[in-house]
Design a protein around this motif. Structure first.
Motif, PDB file in Angstrom:
ATOM      1  N   THR A 100       0.826   0.229 -13.339  1.00 24.77           N
ATOM      2  CA  THR A 100      -0.063  -0.042 -12.203  1.00 24.77           C
ATOM      3  C   THR A 100      -1.346  -0.742 -12.645  1.00 24.77           C
ATOM      4  N   ASP A 159      -8.581  -0.021  -0.676  1.00 20.96           N
ATOM      5  CA  ASP A 159      -9.632   0.936  -0.325  1.00 20.96           C
ATOM      6  C   ASP A 159     -10.966   0.207  -0.300  1.00 20.96           C
ATOM      7  N   ARG A 206      -3.419  -1.907  -6.804  1.00 25.40           N
ATOM      8  CA  ARG A 206      -4.329  -1.272  -5.833  1.00 25.40           C
ATOM      9  C   ARG A 206      -5.691  -1.927  -5.981  1.00 25.40           C
ATOM     10  N   TRP A 213      -0.270  -4.587   3.017  1.00 24.27           N
ATOM     11  CA  TRP A 213      -0.662  -3.785   1.860  1.00 24.27           C
ATOM     12  C   TRP A 213      -1.920  -2.967   2.125  1.00 24.27           C
ATOM     13  N   GLN A 255       3.470  -4.121  -5.339  1.00 21.47           N
ATOM     14  CA  GLN A 255       3.544  -2.683  -5.145  1.00 21.47           C
ATOM     15  C   GLN A 255       2.809  -1.902  -6.225  1.00 21.47           C
ATOM     16  N   ASP A 307      -2.286   0.057   2.694  1.00 19.98           N
ATOM     17  CA  ASP A 307      -2.295   1.358   2.023  1.00 19.98           C
ATOM     18  C   ASP A 307      -2.678   1.228   0.555  1.00 19.98           C
ATOM     19  N   ARG A 308      -2.775  -0.010   0.052  1.00 17.84           N
ATOM     20  CA  ARG A 308      -3.161  -0.227  -1.344  1.00 17.84           C
ATOM     21  C   ARG A 308      -4.538  -0.892  -1.449  1.00 17.84           C
ATOM     22  N   TYR A 326      -5.368  -1.529 -11.277  1.00 20.86           N
ATOM     23  CA  TYR A 326      -6.465  -1.332 -10.323  1.00 20.86           C
ATOM     24  C   TYR A 326      -7.415  -2.519 -10.430  1.00 20.86           C
ATOM     25  N   ASN A 353       4.565   2.495 -11.375  1.00 11.78           N
ATOM     26  CA  ASN A 353       5.115   2.213 -10.056  1.00 11.78           C
ATOM     27  C   ASN A 353       6.449   2.913  -9.846  1.00 11.78           C
ATOM     28  N   GLU A 373      -4.789   4.391 -12.565  1.00 12.24           N
ATOM     29  CA  GLU A 373      -3.883   3.278 -12.825  1.00 12.24           C
ATOM     30  C   GLU A 373      -3.849   2.966 -14.327  1.00 12.24           C
TER      31      GLU A 373
END
Length: 211
Positions: free
Chosen positions: A68, A137, A99, A132, A96, A134-135, A70, A47, A163
């Motif tokens: 990070t 999908d 994802r 969030w 942050q 943008d994190r 995932y 991060n 990640e």
């Protein structure tokens, strides 16, 4: 790839666009060979970028609190999916670094998409699905052509993007407070980079702190 849902129904072959693997080229880092431990431990995004190179690909050099995570979710027409994603971000100590990749198998017009907030972001931008986005999908699949969790999870694996930690969750889960810090602490406590943590989740009532 050939769509396995159509194939299972004995339809003519239908080509299905799927997410590309994170490393899917002839000059990838592993060179199509078994990686050494030293090389493997240099993989994993952070991060916080490296103060000297400004690179986020720091591997083991990244502090555990900034590594990070995932989270892959395979959801089949699950109305709680958006609540699960909300829980992931709202209860993470450091959202942050998280994802989420969702394979959302739904019937359009009948099921609510996993990334659709309950209210428009313009009217309530503080919803987790807005803050969030943008994190998050989401790969949508037509539910009548779904062929079970294995292929859905395969699609989720394809959405991984380097990640440090990889986690798989059901689409109907309420996360505990500071779950990210807790689970990383448990993983690192094993002292084994090959360790896999697994559990059978308990009922929500009486098991976790209230929101």
């Amino acid at each position: 790839v050939v769509h396995p849902g159509h194939k299972a129904k004995h339809h003519s072959d239908v080509i299905m666009s799927v997410p590309r693997f994170w490393i899917d080229d002839p000059v990838s880092i592993h060179q199509n060979k078994l990686m050494s431990r030293d090389l493997a431990m240099r993989i994993g995004s952070c991060n916080e970028p490296d103060p000297l190179t400004n690179s986020r690909s720091r591997g083991d050099a990244c502090p555990p609190s900034e590594r990070t995570i995932y989270v892959a979710i395979a959801s089949y027409r699950d109305y709680q999916c958006r609540d699960t994603v909300t829980s992931i971000f709202s209860r993470a100590k450091n959202p942050q670094r998280v994802r989420v990749g969702v394979v959302d198998q739904i019937v359009e017009g009948e099921d609510g998409p996993c990334d659709a907030p309950y209210a428009p972001c313009s009217s309530d931008p503080n919803q987790m699905l807005c803050r969030w986005k943008d994190r998050l999908d989401v790969f949508q699949v037509d539910a009548p052509l779904a062929i079970g969790p294995v292929f859905a999870r395969h699609l989720g694996h394809r959405m991984y993007r380097g990640e440090y930690y990889y986690m798989q969750s059901d689409a109907h889960v309420t996360f505990t407070q500071d779950w990210d810090e807790d689970i990383v602490s448990q993983q690192e406590a094993t002292g084994d980079e090959m360790a896999v943590l697994s559990t059978y989740l308990t009922d929500i009532e009486g098991s976790i702190d209230p929101a």
